[in-house]
Design a protein around this motif. Structure first.
Motif, PDB file in Angstrom:
ATOM      1  N   ASP A 318     -12.287  -7.378  27.126  1.00  0.00           N
ATOM      2  CA  ASP A 318     -13.541  -7.973  27.595  1.00  0.00           C
ATOM      3  C   ASP A 318     -13.422  -9.481  27.804  1.00  0.00           C
ATOM      4  OD1 ASP A 318     -13.220  -8.675  24.989  1.00  0.00           O
ATOM      5  OD2 ASP A 318     -15.175  -7.921  24.291  1.00  0.00           O
ATOM      6  N   THR A 364     -19.695 -15.061  24.157  1.00  0.00           N
ATOM      7  CA  THR A 364     -20.745 -14.160  23.679  1.00  0.00           C
ATOM      8  C   THR A 364     -20.073 -12.915  23.094  1.00  0.00           C
ATOM      9  OG1 THR A 364     -20.912 -13.007  25.803  1.00  0.00           O
ATOM     10  CG2 THR A 364     -22.276 -14.980  25.498  1.00  0.00           C
ATOM     11  N   PRO A 365     -20.800 -12.098  22.339  1.00  0.00           N
ATOM     12  CA  PRO A 365     -20.180 -10.887  21.777  1.00  0.00           C
ATOM     13  C   PRO A 365     -19.610  -9.962  22.847  1.00  0.00           C
ATOM     14  CG  PRO A 365     -22.256 -11.359  20.677  1.00  0.00           C
ATOM     15  CD  PRO A 365     -22.168 -12.308  21.826  1.00  0.00           C
ATOM     16  N   ASP A 366     -20.186  -9.979  24.037  1.00  0.00           N
ATOM     17  CA  ASP A 366     -19.732  -9.064  25.090  1.00  0.00           C
ATOM     18  C   ASP A 366     -18.615  -9.634  25.942  1.00  0.00           C
ATOM     19  OD1 ASP A 366     -21.651  -7.274  24.253  1.00  0.00           O
ATOM     20  OD2 ASP A 366     -23.171  -8.081  25.637  1.00  0.00           O
ATOM     21  N   HIS A 367     -18.545 -10.966  26.049  1.00  0.00           N
ATOM     22  CA  HIS A 367     -17.562 -11.584  26.927  1.00  0.00           C
ATOM     23  C   HIS A 367     -16.893 -12.754  26.214  1.00  0.00           C
ATOM     24  CE1 HIS A 367     -20.375  -9.601  29.779  1.00  0.00           C
ATOM     25  NE2 HIS A 367     -19.252  -9.324  30.429  1.00  0.00           N
ATOM     26  N   GLU A 368     -15.597 -12.646  26.078  1.00  0.00           N
ATOM     27  CA  GLU A 368     -14.824 -13.721  25.461  1.00  0.00           C
ATOM     28  C   GLU A 368     -14.232 -14.600  26.554  1.00  0.00           C
ATOM     29  OE1 GLU A 368     -10.957 -14.449  22.560  1.00  0.00           O
ATOM     30  OE2 GLU A 368     -11.898 -12.467  22.665  1.00  0.00           O
TER      31      GLU A 368
END
Length: 752
Positions: A318, A364-368
């Motif tokens: 991700d 963010t937790p979804d996108h590094e």
């Protein structure tokens, strides 16, 4: 089990309870380390002592008192420093079977807990310096250090050491240095200076220690076949790659071969270097070469982790590339830090790691957030380039500080404009080269110019402060720097011309004086005259004739007239001399008096000498000779006959006559750690005088060719190897050659 407490009780290898074979191997490593560190630390301390003395000499008032106090303190305590450092190294090897945690950081532990501080600026500064020094050393010697960590892991009966834990690793060495410093009791400013010297003398030669340790362990059967070229075919396996050609010119030209003396005047040409037209590569090709290097290193790391029970790490699915705005904001902060703290700039690789870490903090937790792969490769290539270039630049020097300020702008450039790697006249490459050349020629050595350093730092600071990746800003900075250096070059050329004119005038004087002395010797050869008269003719009258030749020439009537006066003086002093007429006597006395006044004799003194020379009284005692400075006394040089040269040295003299004007020599003075540079700017085939100047056109030496030949034969002087490339262009060659060395042996290295 509380191993941590037992560590402090291990005092030596033989008290550590190591297995016999491990003990023998560690003892050998200790001998290698002791020899290396004692030699390099002694050199660092000697240079440090010289610096303290120079600072004390030029200091004033309280500052001078403090400097002399520091010097006395160093002389009193320096004998404890190296033993404490070596004891710490022995402790590292003794604890090889006690796999400790990370290296303890300065200022932590029980000794620091007794006193609390809000902020210790000096300690924080030293921590940063120590961290940067160790990180730079690791980056420049990563592969040899990797091999040593693997081999020491075998001795420890465990997995390979990480770089923080490995004995003889840069971090452990720096920690030992920091611990040993306490016995010196230095002031913070002196400690910073010694850190820079430690970086140059010890970490700057760290590759020698790594190579020796790896060779020793491999020779003793510890992973003897562990190598980094598993893909090469048998025909290429034993060939050396010209990734970093060795430059042994600084070893001096005097060498031994089969018991016979061979004096090398000109350094051998380095045939391993490629022509400048073959080193350019497009970014895509460099990416391919970099990928092969990473593939090899990843395979070795994967093998090591699998073999030792570790885990391989992979990238997250991700991850997304950060935007230009996000990256630019972080780089802006890096640039401000570089301008405000030029002394402690981290390497490009560490800047990249810091950049990635800050991007992760914005994730963010979804996108590094991470770097685009192409930009990441570009930064890695820039890091390899910078690491190789910095090997030619003294750590902590003014040049290193100026180059350090350019590292973040270089990251911006390679991310924005990949033509940096293929365009030899790219503004960023021109700027890096001119900074390195300016540092090497104008900022290094004893005649460094603080004003120039400030001007260059101002140019770079103004550029870096608002740099946004536009190469036109670097081009403007390059042009401003070039104008500044050109003005210095013009001043140096004017000063050099003045020195040449002075040397030519000295040569004319010496030739005229030699001719006059030979003429006097010939005139007196067959005449028995008093010692006083002979001395005056050999000295005072020879000076008169030399001055007359300089003014009117050796064939002039004036010169012949002075010669005739000398003949008349000789006749007047012969035992069987006929009485001269009073008129002739008065005429000769007047001529002698007038001539002597031209070479510095006062009227009364000249009149007295004229009487003593002409109105000789055989019954009177000899007049007393008085010491009088000769004409051009400061120009007198040792006689060429005073040098007892062997055949090889005589051949060197003949070679030196044909050395081109403008050739740079290196002189190693007694007690100096580095040679000084000087340019041959004038040479006389008649008198064998050679004039040397520094970069600023100031005279550094004036030697006879015979003196120079003796110095060359003794290895104290040699011709500097000509290098028409800039530091960074040479680093480009080394980087590309190093990357090509990772290609499989059967693949055409030009077809990638």
């Amino acid at each position: 089990m509380n191993q941590g407490n037992s560590d402090h009780h291990t005092r030596s290898l033989h008290q550590a309870g190591l297995p016999p074979r491990v003990l023998v191997l560690c003892d050998g490593l200790l001998d290698l380390g002791s020899d290396f560190f004692e030699r390099q630390l002694q050199a660092a301390l000697n240079e440090f002592e010289d610096l303290l003395f120079k600072n004390a000499e030029h200091g004033r008032g309280e500052q001078q008192t403090e400097q002399f106090g520091s010097l006395r303190n160093l002389k009193r305590t320096r004998h404890d420093f190296i033993p404490q450092f070596l004891a710490s190294l022995e402790q590292q090897l003794a604890d090889i079977r006690r796999r400790n945690g990370p290296v303890p950081q300065p200022g932590t532990g029980a000794e620091a807990a007794s006193e609390l501080h809000l902020l210790d600026v000096d300690d924080a500064d030293f921590d940063q310096m120590q961290s940067n020094m160790a990180a730079r050393c690791e980056s420049q010697n990563s592969f040899e250090l990797f091999l040593l960590a693997q081999r020491l892991g075998v001795l420890s009966a465990g997995p390979a050491y990480n770089y923080e834990q490995v004995p003889y690793g840069p971090k452990r060495i720096c920690h030992s240095f920091r611990s040993a410093l306490t016995c010196l009791g230095l002031a913070p400013d002196d400690t910073r200076q010694l850190y820079h010297l430690f970086d140059r003398h010890v970490l700057g030669h760290y590759a020698e220690l790594l190579h020796a340790c790896n060779a020793f362990l491999a020779g003793k059967g510890v992973l003897p076949n562990f190598t980094y070229v598993p893909f090469r075919n048998p025909e290429l396996r034993n060939k050396r790659v010209a990734a970093a050609p060795a430059d042994d010119s600084t070893a001096g030209p005097a060498k031994e071969h089969s018991g016979a003396k061979i004096y090398k005047l000109f350094p051998d040409a380095d045939t391993s270097k490629k022509s400048t037209g073959t080193v350019e590569e497009s970014f895509s090709k460099l990416q391919h070469l970099l990928a092969r290097r990473k593939q090899l290193l990843n395979k070795l790391n994967s093998f090591s982790n699998t073999y030792l029970g570790g885990k391989n790490t992979g990238e997250s699915d991700d991850m997304v590339a950060a935007s230009d705005e996000q990256i630019s904001g972080i780089l802006d902060e890096f640039q401000r830090n570089a301008v405000s703290n030029p002394d402690t700039g981290p390497s490009i690789q560490h800047l990249k790691l810091d950049l990635i870490a800050r991007l992760r903090n914005q994730s963010t937790p979804d996108h590094e957030l991470t770097l685009d792969p192409e930009d990441s490769d570009a930064i890695d290539l820039a890091a390899l380039l910078m690491d190789d270039a910095m090997k030619s630049i003294s750590p902590g020097s003014p040049t290193a500080q100026l180059i350090s300020m350019m590292q973040t702008p270089l990251i911006r450039v390679v991310m924005r404009d990949k033509s940096f790697f293929s365009d030899r006249v790219h503004p960023a490459r021109q700027m890096l080269n001119i900074l390195a050349d300016a540092g090497f020629n104008w900022l290094e050595g004893s005649d460094n110019d603080d004003g120039l350093q400030g001007s260059l730092a101002g140019i770079i600071g103004n550029t870096v402060k608002d740099f946004d990746g536009d190469s036109r800003q670097l081009l403007a900075a390059y042009e401003e720097t070039n104008r500044l250096l050109q003005s210095l070059i013009k001043k140096a050329e004017a000063a050099e011309r003045r020195q040449i004119d002075v040397s030519k005038a000295k040569e004319k004087l010496r030739i005229a004086r030699d001719r006059a002395e030979q003429t006097m010797s010939g005139l007196m050869a067959e005449h028995d005259i008093p010692a006083y008269t002979k001395a005056m003719l050999n000295e005072a009258w020879a000076d008169v004739m030399a001055l007359t030749e300089l003014r009117n020439g050796a064939e002039s009537e004036d010169w012949q007239g002075q010669k005739q006066i000398a003949e008349s003086i000789i006749k007047a002093n012969e035992p069987a001399a006929n009485n001269l007429s009073n008129e002739l006597i008065e005429q000769l006395k007047l001529q002698i008096q007038q001539s002597l006044s031209l070479v510095g004799y006062h009227e009364e003194e000249a009149a007295k000498i004229a009487v003593n020379l002409i109105e000789r009284n055989s019954e009177a005692p000899e007049p007393e000779l008085t010491e009088k400075p000769r004409l051009g006394e400061s120009t007198r040089t040792p006689s060429r006959d005073a040098f007892d040269l062997d055949e090889e040295q005589k051949a060197l003299v003949d070679q030196l006559k044909d050395v081109p004007i403008g050739t740079w020599f290196e002189f190693l003075e007694p007690g100096a750690s580095r040679p000084s540079r000087a340019k041959l700017t004038w040479l006389s085939r008649i008198t064998h005088n050679a004039l040397f100047v520094n970069q600023r056109g100031h005279k550094t030496a004036e030697l006879l060719l015979e003196e120079l030949a003796v110095a060359i034969s003794e290895g104290r002087v040699w011709i500097q190897q000509e290098n028409k490339q800039g530091v960074f262009e040479h680093a480009f060659e080394n980087m590309i050659a190093s990357l090509r060395s990772f290609l499989p042996g059967g693949q055409d290295k030009n077809d990638v």
